[in-house]
Design an enzyme around this catalytic site. Sequence first.
Site, mmCIF file in Angstrom:
data_model
loop_
_atom_site.group_PDB
_atom_site.id
_atom_site.type_symbol
_atom_site.label_atom_id
_atom_site.label_comp_id
_atom_site.label_asym_id
_atom_site.label_seq_id
_atom_site.Cartn_x
_atom_site.Cartn_y
_atom_site.Cartn_z
ATOM 1 N N LYS A 102 19.353 24.070 -38.995
ATOM 2 C CA LYS A 102 18.269 23.031 -39.627
ATOM 3 C C LYS A 102 17.093 23.756 -40.546
ATOM 4 C CE LYS A 102 16.090 19.054 -40.294
ATOM 5 N NZ LYS A 102 16.608 17.871 -41.171
ATOM 6 N N LYS A 149 5.725 21.058 -43.203
ATOM 7 C CA LYS A 149 5.718 21.659 -41.604
ATOM 8 C C LYS A 149 7.172 22.332 -41.365
ATOM 9 C CE LYS A 149 7.911 19.043 -38.725
ATOM 10 N NZ LYS A 149 9.265 19.054 -37.945
#
Length: 307
Positions: A170, A238
């Site tokens: 990811k 983020k």
Amino acid sequence: MKIGFIGLGIMGSRMAANLQKHGYPLVVFNRTRTKAQPLLDKGACFAESPAKLAEQVDVLFTMLAHPDAVEQAALGRNGFLSHLKPNTLWIDCSSVNPSFSKKMAAAAAARQIRFVDAPVTGSAPVAAEAKLIFWVGADMADLERIRPLLLCMGSKIVHTGGHGMGTSMKMVINLLLGTGMAAFAEAMALGEGLGLSSKMLFDSLLGTPVVAPFLAAKRDKIDKGNYEAEFPLRWMQKDMHLAAVSAYESGVAMPLTNAAKELYRLAMREGHASQDFSAIYDYLSNNHDFATIDQKSPAPAMAQQAN
């Protein structure tokens, strides 16, 4: 089988809804109860805390914004981890860094809980259509236990290895999304500054090898200036920060990612945090106004190279 779901934001609400469509009874928790209402209207039960939820379920999914939110839900006051039955499966679909996933796996194992990191690729529309891709870090036996559940929410499952390997993949994918979007936005700003229309640029660039395919889906947002979030810009920033943290931990240099990460942070300061991450185009185009340059002034002479 009763399923717990914690985190009903843009992605989690759609994922939980797809589990519900397949007939699975749900117990849900979200800090803002109103976000759970569509699920409650269709028969889901609301738990007053993660701990109360954990006492009722056989499998637990979490889909939360960042590592701190996951840790608070799991180990904080009224956290779920000490209230799950032994051998319960906890599947964390949140976008977090690999070292954090390994930390949670160890905390779960200490309490005889089976942990799976299974972050997803796909935007809000993809989640609604149950076409997400799951990147799974887990023991194969645990993956097989939850495979039918994942296929209620997604169309593809990739077993990347043990704990932390799903979140590792990811990190790589979101690094490519974030830098790709920023590079495209910067190229568009240059093209427009040189006098090319956005239509000309889109028509010429999309579908060519130099542009990532996902950017075609962002054209309508940029054309209309409507940046309703499918993937909020603040969460892209983020994720790029977590990629930078992971690079630091593994001794990898990432100069491009760190520059792009700070670009998204600047865009957040200008009010783009809750918009789709494609709003980086709006930030760049508004902060690089080439029209103010005197086009008649001579270009600065290039410095001669030393002999």
